[in-house]
Motif scaffolding. Structure first.
Motif, PDB file in Angstrom:
ATOM      1  N   ARG A 110      40.692  39.269  34.543  1.00  0.00           N
ATOM      2  CA  ARG A 110      40.388  37.858  34.268  1.00  0.00           C
ATOM      3  C   ARG A 110      40.880  37.455  32.881  1.00  0.00           C
ATOM      4  NH1 ARG A 110      35.649  36.049  32.066  1.00  0.00           N
ATOM      5  NH2 ARG A 110      34.612  37.984  32.656  1.00  0.00           N
ATOM      6  N   PHE A 111      40.649  38.299  31.883  1.00  0.00           N
ATOM      7  CA  PHE A 111      41.085  37.961  30.527  1.00  0.00           C
ATOM      8  C   PHE A 111      42.596  38.085  30.366  1.00  0.00           C
ATOM      9  CE2 PHE A 111      36.557  38.774  29.595  1.00  0.00           C
ATOM     10  CZ  PHE A 111      36.270  37.567  28.965  1.00  0.00           C
ATOM     11  N   VAL A 112      43.212  39.059  31.024  1.00  0.00           N
ATOM     12  CA  VAL A 112      44.662  39.200  30.965  1.00  0.00           C
ATOM     13  C   VAL A 112      45.307  37.935  31.527  1.00  0.00           C
ATOM     14  CG1 VAL A 112      46.657  40.436  31.925  1.00  0.00           C
ATOM     15  CG2 VAL A 112      44.689  41.721  31.046  1.00  0.00           C
ATOM     16  N   LEU A 113      44.815  37.469  32.664  1.00  0.00           N
ATOM     17  CA  LEU A 113      45.430  36.327  33.338  1.00  0.00           C
ATOM     18  C   LEU A 113      45.090  34.983  32.709  1.00  0.00           C
ATOM     19  CD1 LEU A 113      44.942  37.476  37.032  1.00  0.00           C
ATOM     20  CD2 LEU A 113      47.003  37.647  35.616  1.00  0.00           C
ATOM     21  N   SER A 114      43.893  34.849  32.177  1.00  0.00           N
ATOM     22  CA  SER A 114      43.472  33.548  31.637  1.00  0.00           C
ATOM     23  C   SER A 114      44.011  33.272  30.239  1.00  0.00           C
ATOM     24  CB  SER A 114      41.946  33.456  31.600  1.00  0.00           C
ATOM     25  OG  SER A 114      41.425  34.311  30.578  1.00  0.00           O
ATOM     26  N   GLY A 115      44.298  34.329  29.498  1.00  0.00           N
ATOM     27  CA  GLY A 115      44.717  34.146  28.113  1.00  0.00           C
ATOM     28  C   GLY A 115      43.554  33.922  27.171  1.00  0.00           C
ATOM     29  N   GLU A 116      42.331  33.876  27.702  1.00  0.00           N
ATOM     30  CA  GLU A 116      41.137  33.696  26.870  1.00  0.00           C
ATOM     31  C   GLU A 116      40.908  34.933  26.000  1.00  0.00           C
ATOM     32  OE1 GLU A 116      37.794  32.908  29.411  1.00  0.00           O
ATOM     33  OE2 GLU A 116      38.890  31.372  30.520  1.00  0.00           O
ATOM     34  N   THR A 117      40.188  34.734  24.913  1.00  0.00           N
ATOM     35  CA  THR A 117      39.844  35.840  24.027  1.00  0.00           C
ATOM     36  C   THR A 117      38.737  36.674  24.673  1.00  0.00           C
ATOM     37  OG1 THR A 117      40.400  34.496  22.110  1.00  0.00           O
ATOM     38  CG2 THR A 117      39.024  36.458  21.720  1.00  0.00           C
ATOM     39  N   VAL A 159      42.552  44.786  27.040  1.00  0.00           N
ATOM     40  CA  VAL A 159      43.212  43.543  27.439  1.00  0.00           C
ATOM     41  C   VAL A 159      44.526  43.382  26.676  1.00  0.00           C
ATOM     42  CG1 VAL A 159      43.049  41.015  27.400  1.00  0.00           C
ATOM     43  CG2 VAL A 159      41.109  42.386  28.209  1.00  0.00           C
ATOM     44  N   ALA A 160      44.534  43.697  25.390  1.00  0.00           N
ATOM     45  CA  ALA A 160      45.758  43.598  24.587  1.00  0.00           C
ATOM     46  C   ALA A 160      46.847  44.531  25.125  1.00  0.00           C
ATOM     47  CB  ALA A 160      45.461  43.914  23.124  1.00  0.00           C
ATOM     48  N   ALA A 161      46.469  45.736  25.531  1.00  0.00           N
ATOM     49  CA  ALA A 161      47.450  46.690  26.064  1.00  0.00           C
ATOM     50  C   ALA A 161      48.061  46.174  27.365  1.00  0.00           C
ATOM     51  CB  ALA A 161      46.792  48.046  26.284  1.00  0.00           C
ATOM     52  N   TRP A 162      47.229  45.645  28.261  1.00  0.00           N
ATOM     53  CA  TRP A 162      47.742  45.082  29.514  1.00  0.00           C
ATOM     54  C   TRP A 162      48.632  43.876  29.239  1.00  0.00           C
ATOM     55  CZ3 TRP A 162      47.584  46.995  34.368  1.00  0.00           C
ATOM     56  CH2 TRP A 162      46.691  48.037  34.628  1.00  0.00           C
ATOM     57  N   ARG A 163      48.211  42.995  28.354  1.00  0.00           N
ATOM     58  CA  ARG A 163      49.013  41.799  28.051  1.00  0.00           C
ATOM     59  C   ARG A 163      50.363  42.187  27.465  1.00  0.00           C
ATOM     60  NH1 ARG A 163      44.356  37.958  25.299  1.00  0.00           N
ATOM     61  NH2 ARG A 163      43.521  37.132  27.266  1.00  0.00           N
ATOM     62  N   GLU A 164      50.363  43.169  26.588  1.00  0.00           N
ATOM     63  CA  GLU A 164      51.624  43.592  25.968  1.00  0.00           C
ATOM     64  C   GLU A 164      52.574  44.152  27.022  1.00  0.00           C
ATOM     65  OE1 GLU A 164      53.275  46.898  22.820  1.00  0.00           O
ATOM     66  OE2 GLU A 164      51.239  46.141  22.557  1.00  0.00           O
ATOM     67  N   ARG A 165      52.063  44.999  27.897  1.00  0.00           N
ATOM     68  CA  ARG A 165      52.915  45.628  28.906  1.00  0.00           C
ATOM     69  C   ARG A 165      53.456  44.605  29.894  1.00  0.00           C
ATOM     70  NH1 ARG A 165      52.502  51.130  32.035  1.00  0.00           N
ATOM     71  NH2 ARG A 165      53.729  51.766  30.262  1.00  0.00           N
ATOM     72  N   TYR A 166      52.647  43.609  30.288  1.00  0.00           N
ATOM     73  CA  TYR A 166      53.052  42.676  31.343  1.00  0.00           C
ATOM     74  C   TYR A 166      53.452  41.303  30.837  1.00  0.00           C
ATOM     75  CZ  TYR A 166      52.001  46.373  34.444  1.00  0.00           C
ATOM     76  OH  TYR A 166      52.047  47.599  35.058  1.00  0.00           O
ATOM     77  N   ASP A 184      44.523  55.020  36.766  1.00  0.00           N
ATOM     78  CA  ASP A 184      44.255  55.594  35.455  1.00  0.00           C
ATOM     79  C   ASP A 184      45.335  55.286  34.424  1.00  0.00           C
ATOM     80  OD1 ASP A 184      46.260  57.153  36.518  1.00  0.00           O
ATOM     81  OD2 ASP A 184      45.357  59.061  35.943  1.00  0.00           O
ATOM     82  N   GLN A 185      46.258  54.385  34.754  1.00  0.00           N
ATOM     83  CA  GLN A 185      47.340  54.049  33.836  1.00  0.00           C
ATOM     84  C   GLN A 185      47.406  52.534  33.658  1.00  0.00           C
ATOM     85  OE1 GLN A 185      51.111  56.096  34.784  1.00  0.00           O
ATOM     86  NE2 GLN A 185      50.021  56.855  36.578  1.00  0.00           N
ATOM     87  N   LEU A 186      48.310  52.098  32.810  1.00  0.00           N
ATOM     88  CA  LEU A 186      48.545  50.662  32.643  1.00  0.00           C
ATOM     89  C   LEU A 186      49.524  50.171  33.713  1.00  0.00           C
ATOM     90  CD1 LEU A 186      48.812  50.152  28.769  1.00  0.00           C
ATOM     91  CD2 LEU A 186      47.077  49.242  30.310  1.00  0.00           C
ATOM     92  N   VAL A 187      49.168  50.435  34.956  1.00  0.00           N
ATOM     93  CA  VAL A 187      49.932  49.956  36.104  1.00  0.00           C
ATOM     94  C   VAL A 187      48.913  49.356  37.070  1.00  0.00           C
ATOM     95  CG1 VAL A 187      51.489  50.571  37.995  1.00  0.00           C
ATOM     96  CG2 VAL A 187      51.647  51.806  35.822  1.00  0.00           C
ATOM     97  N   PRO A 188      49.076  48.077  37.421  1.00  0.00           N
ATOM     98  CA  PRO A 188      48.130  47.471  38.362  1.00  0.00           C
ATOM     99  C   PRO A 188      48.153  48.207  39.697  1.00  0.00           C
ATOM    100  CG  PRO A 188      49.518  45.799  37.356  1.00  0.00           C
ATOM    101  CD  PRO A 188      50.095  47.129  36.977  1.00  0.00           C
ATOM    102  N   VAL A 189      47.001  48.282  40.340  1.00  0.00           N
ATOM    103  CA  VAL A 189      46.884  48.924  41.645  1.00  0.00           C
ATOM    104  C   VAL A 189      46.257  47.925  42.612  1.00  0.00           C
ATOM    105  CG1 VAL A 189      45.856  50.808  42.970  1.00  0.00           C
ATOM    106  CG2 VAL A 189      46.656  51.227  40.620  1.00  0.00           C
ATOM    107  N   TRP A 190      46.950  47.682  43.708  1.00  0.00           N
ATOM    108  CA  TRP A 190      46.485  46.794  44.768  1.00  0.00           C
ATOM    109  C   TRP A 190      46.202  47.631  46.005  1.00  0.00           C
ATOM    110  CZ3 TRP A 190      45.918  41.533  44.068  1.00  0.00           C
ATOM    111  CH2 TRP A 190      46.456  41.001  42.877  1.00  0.00           C
ATOM    112  N   PHE A 191      45.182  47.243  46.765  1.00  0.00           N
ATOM    113  CA  PHE A 191      44.828  47.902  48.016  1.00  0.00           C
ATOM    114  C   PHE A 191      44.881  46.868  49.117  1.00  0.00           C
ATOM    115  CE2 PHE A 191      41.793  49.137  51.307  1.00  0.00           C
ATOM    116  CZ  PHE A 191      42.172  50.462  51.548  1.00  0.00           C
TER     117      PHE A 191
END
Length: 187
Positions: free
Chosen positions: A157-164, A173-180, A133-140
């Motif tokens: 996919r959009f965070v990693l690809s850089g595509e619009t 997507v903008a929030a994730w990109r900014e944080r990471y 529920d946060q801007l922290v990736p979760v892996w299982f």
């Protein structure tokens, strides 16, 4: 486990929950890699100091063992039954020094312990609901594979690809990109 800034863990996971204690749980003493100048052990190997009553050197244990706590000790919204020895899940903040992508660098990792029935009994779903529920990736990981659970596949996919991304995902997507951004979008 690596020696990390406890303030970073507190910022991402929160402070220790006052009414939770490790008790008889020693999952981290076996499951996790420890890699510090004062002590090291590989993942999946019991600590040499682990004995039938817990830590055999508890009073003088290494600094990493005195300062590191699993997410169950830090995230109040995790169910009380999510303590690793009860749930079969070890939840921790994970730091990868050479991540394959920015979503692996700093993340929450939910590990299913050997013999766990956490998927069948619903505990895995309850834990994942509590941490996704946060801007922290979760892996299982279930021992065989590691899967990204948060953010969802479209956002990742959009965070990693850089595509619009489409308009409906642009803010997320903008929030994730900014944080990471500090970790780069691809490695």
């Amino acid at each position: 486990m690596r020696q990390t800034d406890p303030d970073l863990e507190t910022a991402l996971l929160g402070p220790l929950v006052a009414d939770r204690a490790c008790g008889d749980c020693t999952a981290c003493c076996t499951e996790l890699t420890v890699d510090t100048p004062e002590f090291a052990k590989p993942a999946g190997t019991p600590c040499i100091h682990l004995c039938d009553r817990g830590c055999g050197i508890h009073a003088v244990r290494p600094r990493i063992c005195r300062t590191w706590f699993c997410a169950w000790r830090r995230i109040a919204r995790l169910p009380d039954d999510a303590r690793p020895d009860r749930s079969g899940l070890l939840v921790s903040l994970n730091f990868v020094s050479a991540p394959q992508n920015c979503l692996e660098a700093v993340s929450i990792h939910v590990r299913m312990l050997a013999g766990s029935d956490a998927i069948a009994n619903g505990m895995a779903a309850a834990v994942l609901d509590s941490v996704c529920d946060q801007l922290v990736p979760v892996w299982f990981s279930d021992g065989a594979q590691k899967m990204l659970m948060h953010p969802d596949n479209d956002v990742a996919r959009f965070v990693l690809s850089g595509e619009t991304p489409p308009a409906s995902l642009q803010d997320e997507v903008a929030a994730w990109r900014e944080r990471y951004a500090a970790f780069g979008s691809r490695r």
